[in-house]
Design a protein around this motif. Structure first.
Motif: not given
Length: 1094
Positions: A914-920, A930-937, A955-957, A961-968
């Protein structure tokens, strides 16, 4: 042929199993009262890069061995006996009696000649030493032509191996297959004329021991050589060899290493050119230091179990930095086996040690030896559930010993043992028995016995859910005998038309079941010239048409005897269920077996998801078609526009083919805006797998609602499943049910959501408002689902871009006020919001204190609903930060109240969803984010629930968005290194295929290889099927053929894999190979519905 070289055979207790001792010919003993220290090198003994060629190792062995054996003229050689022990003991007894008689006779005549015999013995010793000195270390075997009876005479006591043997270093001992078997020739061994059998030494050992005798021409026979124990050549105070290093040696204050044996210089100053180079792994100083520390601590604390387990886990670190990890696997396994054996001496019946020990043994031992060892372990640990499960895994995946009947018999034995177990809690025991039962059903279904698997589920649901009340007080055996009469009467069973249950059938006469629906057009087979193609079409059609158990009383004669399931075919796998939750989970497992991905609200960490044997979603070509990229499916959008098109473009992330997450209200009614467990694609898959299967599933859900106590989630689930097949039909069914179930608020909610799916939002609003205005007159028990209606109505308005209306609905619910009408709305009063916050806080406090976090029951669903309403109201009224604070506060409360032994609960996982759905929702709304908020959760959630596909997909989506593949990729690599799972490997491959416009073929192939090399996913039928299809799609059909043989070796029970040469790989298999595949299916007892005739 020259005779094999003599080999000293030390006693077993005198020589610790160190890596370097057997390789250097040195006998070492432990100091009294101390434990043997381990070598710091797993199975290698010498593991330093500074030994490029081992030039000094063999030379030191030569000098040491010659100095040890030179004074000793009575040597031993060991052979593997091929005779029976009884006959050998009888011969030894007779021979010893004769020798003792001859010795007594000789002693009476030799006393007067004792002094002369001493002088003769001294002369012989001097002559012998002179001959040894002249022969040298490089003496060769010579042929004595004057001695016709013995053509070969050994002139040296050892051989010098200048090339080295990797096996001796890796395995810490010589290869037992290199030890020759022997045939007796009197007191000799045939082929060893200069050696006599030592009867006394042989009786004390399991080996045959020989003693060396020198030929003496003057005596025309063999003269005895005086024996001297080789252990006398050791120093008086033996030391323990901990390591043998050239570049890493720890020293004391004087500069000398007290545990390092300084060998003398090599025999030859210059290394021979023939000395081979043995590759050994390089150990870093940190690894050596840790090993020395563990050795010291284990000597002080031998009864510390955690120390042993940590020391075993340390051995895996050796392969982390090595380039060729596959070559080190056997060496590391051998070393871990040695440590496990030492630990089991202190803890002989520890489950963790026994389980780990057998896991390492499976990598190096042969099947016969493993089976013998397993029999011994299970006899001593009969009630160990963990060991039994591991044994089932081994028997099902071992290609050489697998057959369907034998494996099913093991499942039966396991269930019977669990039924007699009284030490395990009832809930835990029933959960494990249900898991074992479900695995047996999946095994039968995947091996071709679909009718028997369906009948097993039907029997268990009838026996445990529809038992007549008069039989409840009887024993399990008595009830099972009475149930046998019901089964043999062939009354309609659950899922079939007209079924009313075992209890209701007692009042009715036996009636014949109408034949299952069939499609005559599909049953007709077009026989072509290719016999294999005809056989394949026949098998496919039979599986599609006849997956339900037939009746033996049907008029038409059955060609296939397996279509009719008798009571004796199912009774041995049945057991009793006493708990309501276990009974409900049985129904959900049955639906999963029928390809309906509902789970009843279990965590993604549950054993049902983690078990690769229960997940063959992509084994069937119909189901695997959803896995591959398609031009018709939208790619995951990398941008976040605020218009409505973004939702359509982002729906690609919601179409993950793996539904590994708890079943909640969000995932049941997700629609196109969120993840869901059921939709039109899943319904189409069920329809294409078997004729009449969708109607069978409808019947199961309808009839299961009469089980007492009823499951309130089954009726909404029925309508949701029906909406996947036909939305209009689902709407009509909901209206019909509401006429008789007016006070069922869950049914009202489902009806409104069906209207939302049809696009009729105004009709959905009317349904919600009608129910909310009248529910207060319902009984208290019927009002429990009212919060769900408020929450879903607010979600409807929020998705329709009416946030003000959604806020009014949420505030009215929190303040326990009536929802204001839409006409003439005024601004929301601050006092209403204050009352709503207070009401939500009080309800949350009560629900958190009473909810069981391990189960998603009615209380847990109410807590999730109140939290979602409260969080959405805070988001709409005060912003994202306040909503985040609320969720973080609730999660912190869960962490503080977690029970001992628990790491994460299903309720906590649902809160994170439910938390990540609200952030999405906020991230796609167009507001600053900030994408970092969703990433941290998400990273925090994935630490506890690494296999949840909602968290993984988002997390992949977010990173796309930030065009960073290696983090996934880095996140997946970390999770796979820590918690490897077939789910993670499958998602990693799916992400590489779908999250970009094009994919890297080599990277995807590398992921497949790594996944199928991992022990946790090596036996995943889905991964093997997908890998073969991938190579076919890439045009590598020969590689796909090689993968097929690897697949059936790792998954010998799956019929769909055996059918690949006839379906997908027909052009690379000739007729003889296809015939061999069919023969192999018969050997493994897989079911072929039609006999193939050439």
């Amino acid at each position: 042929m020259p005779s094999p070289s003599p080999r000293l055979q030390p006693e077993q207790n005198d020589v610790p199993s160190f890596a370097s001792a057997p390789n250097l010919g040195i006998t070492l003993r432990d100091a009294p009262g101390t434990m043997p220290a381990f070598s710091s090198f797993p199975s290698l003994g010498m593991a330093v890069s500074s030994f490029p060629s081992f030039s000094s190792g063999p030379d030191v062995s030569v000098e040491r061995t010659s100095r040890t054996t030179e004074p000793s003229q009575h040597e031993h050689r060991t052979y593997t006996s091929s005779e029976s022990d009884d006959s050998l003991d009888e011969r030894n007894k007779n021979r010893d009696h004769g020798r003792e008689t001859r010795k007594k006779r000789k002693r009476s005549h030799s006393r007067t000649r004792h002094s002369s015999n001493d002088r003769d013995r001294d002369r012989k010793d001097k002559k012998k030493k002179k001959n040894k000195k002249s022969s040298g270390a490089n003496a060769e075997l010579t042929f004595d032509k004057s001695r016709k009876g013995h053509g070969i005479v050994e002139t040296k006591d050892f051989y010098l191996d200048r090339r080295g043997d990797k096996g001796n270093i890796a395995l810490e001992k010589s290869n037992r297959y290199s030890e020759p078997t022997y045939k007796r020739w009197g007191d000799h061994v045939l082929g060893c004329p200069d050696w006599l059998i030592d009867d006394k030494a042989s009786r004390k050992s399991k080996y045959m021991t020989l003693r060396k005798q020198r030929f003496n021409d003057s005596l025309r026979g063999f003269g005895k050589i005086r024996y001297e124990d080789f252990r006398r050549s050791l120093r008086k105070e033996p030391v323990t060899l901990e390591r043998l290093l050239a570049d890493v040696v720890t020293t004391d204050d004087t500069g000398n290493d007290s545990t390092f044996i300084a060998f003398p210089s090599a025999v030859n100053d210059e290394p021979s050119k023939n000395v081979g180079k043995i590759d050994t792994p390089h150990e870093n100083p940190e690894f050596v230091r840790k090993t020395a520390d563990f050795n010291k601590r284990l000597q002080e604390e031998p009864h510390n179990l955690s120390l042993w387990l940590n020391f075993i886990a340390l051995q895996d670190e050796l392969a982390k930095d090595q380039q060729e990890k596959s070559k080190l696997r056997a060496a590391i396994s051998e070393k871990k086996q040695s440590i496990y054996e030492k630990a089991l001496k202190e803890f002989p019946d520890n489950e963790d040690l026994l389980s780990g020990y057998m896991t390492t043994c499976q990598e190096t031992w042969e099947a016969t030896k493993l089976l013998t060892k397993w029999d011994r372990i299970l006899k001593r640990n009969t009630s160990s559930i963990k060991l039994w499960k591991q044994y089932l895994d081994f028997r099902q995946t071992n290609y050489s010993t697998f057959n369907v009947a034998g494996c099913i018999e093991l499942y039966e034995n396991c269930i019977h043992i669990l039924m007699r177990d009284t030490s395990t809690a009832v809930a835990r025991r029933e959960e494990i028995m249900l898991h074992i039962f479900t695995r047996a059903c999946f095994l039968l279904g995947q091996s071709g016995f679909m009718e028997r698997a369906v009948a097993l589920f039907q029997a268990m649901i009838e026996f445990t859910g529809f038992c007549p009340p008069a039989f409840t007080n009887q024993t399990f055996v008595e009830r099972l005998a009475m149930f046998g009469a019901f089964w043999e009467s062939e009354m309609p069973r659950i899922g079939e038309e007209g079924a009313e249950g075992w209890s209701a059938s007692l009042l009715k006469e036996a009636q014949l079941l109408p034949p299952p629906p069939s499609e005559e057009d599909a049953a007709s087979t077009k026989m072509g010239e290719d016999d294999f193609e005809s056989w394949l079409n026949s098998e496919t059609q039979e599986e599609y048409l006849h997956w339900q158990p037939s009746r033996s009383t049907e008029d038409e004669e059955l060609d296939d005897p397996y279509r009719a399931v008798l009571f004796e075919d199912i009774s041995s796998l049945m057991f009793d269920i006493t708990l309501e939750n276990t009974r409900r989970q049985l129904i959900y497992n049955f639906l999963q077996f029928l390809s309906v991905p509902v789970n009843g609200g279990i965590s993604s960490n549950h054993i049902f998801f983690q078990e690769s044997f229960l997940h063959a979603e992509f084994a069937n070509p119909v189901q695997s078609a959803r896995f591959w990229p398609s031009t018709s499916l939208p790619k995951i959008d990398t941008n976040s526009p605020s218009d409505s098109a973004s939702t359509e473009s982002n729906c690609g992330i919601f179409r993950v083919p793996l539904a590994v997450f708890p079943q909640t209200m969000d995932t049941l009614f997700g629609g196109d805006h969120w993840f869901r467990v059921w939709g039109s694609e899943e319904a189409d898959t069920v329809r294409r797998i078997g004729v009449g299967r969708h109607q069978f599933i409808r019947n199961v859900l309808q009839q299961a609602q009469t089980i007492s106590p009823p499951d309130p989630h089954l009726m909404p689930l029925l309508l949701i499943l029906e909406s996947g097949f036909n939305l209009k039909s689902a709407q009509k069914s909901a209206k019909v049910l509401l006429k008789t179930e007016r006070m069922n608020l869950s049914l009202w909610n489902t009806y409104a959501q069906i209207e939302v799916s049809r696009g009729h939002l105004s009709e959905a609003r009317k349904v919600y408002m009608t129910a909310l205005m009248s529910y207060q007159s319902f009984p208290k028990q019927q009002q429990l689902d009212a919060p769900h209606l408020y929450r879903m109505l607010a979600d409807l308005e929020f998705e329709a871009r009416r946030p003000e209306r959604a806020l009014r609905i949420l505030a009215a619910f929190g303040a326990e006020e009536a929802i204001p009408g839409e006409d003439g709305e005024v601004s929301l009063a601050p006092t209403t919001l204050l009352r709503a916050r207070k009401g939500y806080s009080q309800r949350l406090e009560v629900l958190i204190s009473t909810a069981n976090p391990a189960v998603l029951d009615t209380t847990a669903y109410s807590l999730l609903t109140i939290l979602t309403c409260y969080g959405l109201m805070e988001y709409l009224s005060q912003g994202l930060e306040e909503a985040q604070r609320l969720y973080q506060q609730v999660l912190e409360t869960f962490r503080q109240n977690i029970h001992e032994g628990e790491t994460a609960t299903v309720l906590e996982e649902a809160v994170y969803e439910g938390y990540v759905r609200l952030l999405y929702r906020h991230s796609v709304s167009g507001s600053a984010f900030k994408p970092g908020i969703l990433r941290g959760v998400l990273e925090t959630a994935l630490d506890k629930f690494p296999c949840n596909t909602i968290f993984l997909s988002l997390y992949g989506w977010n990173e796309a968005r930030t065009k960073i593949d290696n983090r996934v990729r880095r996140l997946l690599d970390e999770q796979l290194a820590r918690n490897p799972s077939h789910i993670l490997w499958t998602f990693a491959i799916w992400a590489e295929l779908h999250q970009r416009q094009t994919y890297n073929v080599h990277l995807v192939r590398s992921l497949f290889e790594r996944a199928l090399d991992c022990p946790s996913s090596r036996h995943s039928v889905s991964l093997w099927q997908l890998y073969i299809q991938f190579e076919v799609r890439e045009g590598n059909r020969d590689k796909a053929k090689a993968l097929f043989f690897r697949a059936i070796r790792e998954c010998p029970w799956c019929k769909d894999l055996y059918m690949l040469p006839f379906r997908l790989l027909r052009d690379v298999f000739d007729d003889d190979e296809l015939t061999e595949v069919i023969t192999l299916m018969e050997e493994k007892e897989l079911r072929a519905r039609r006999t193939f005739s050439v």
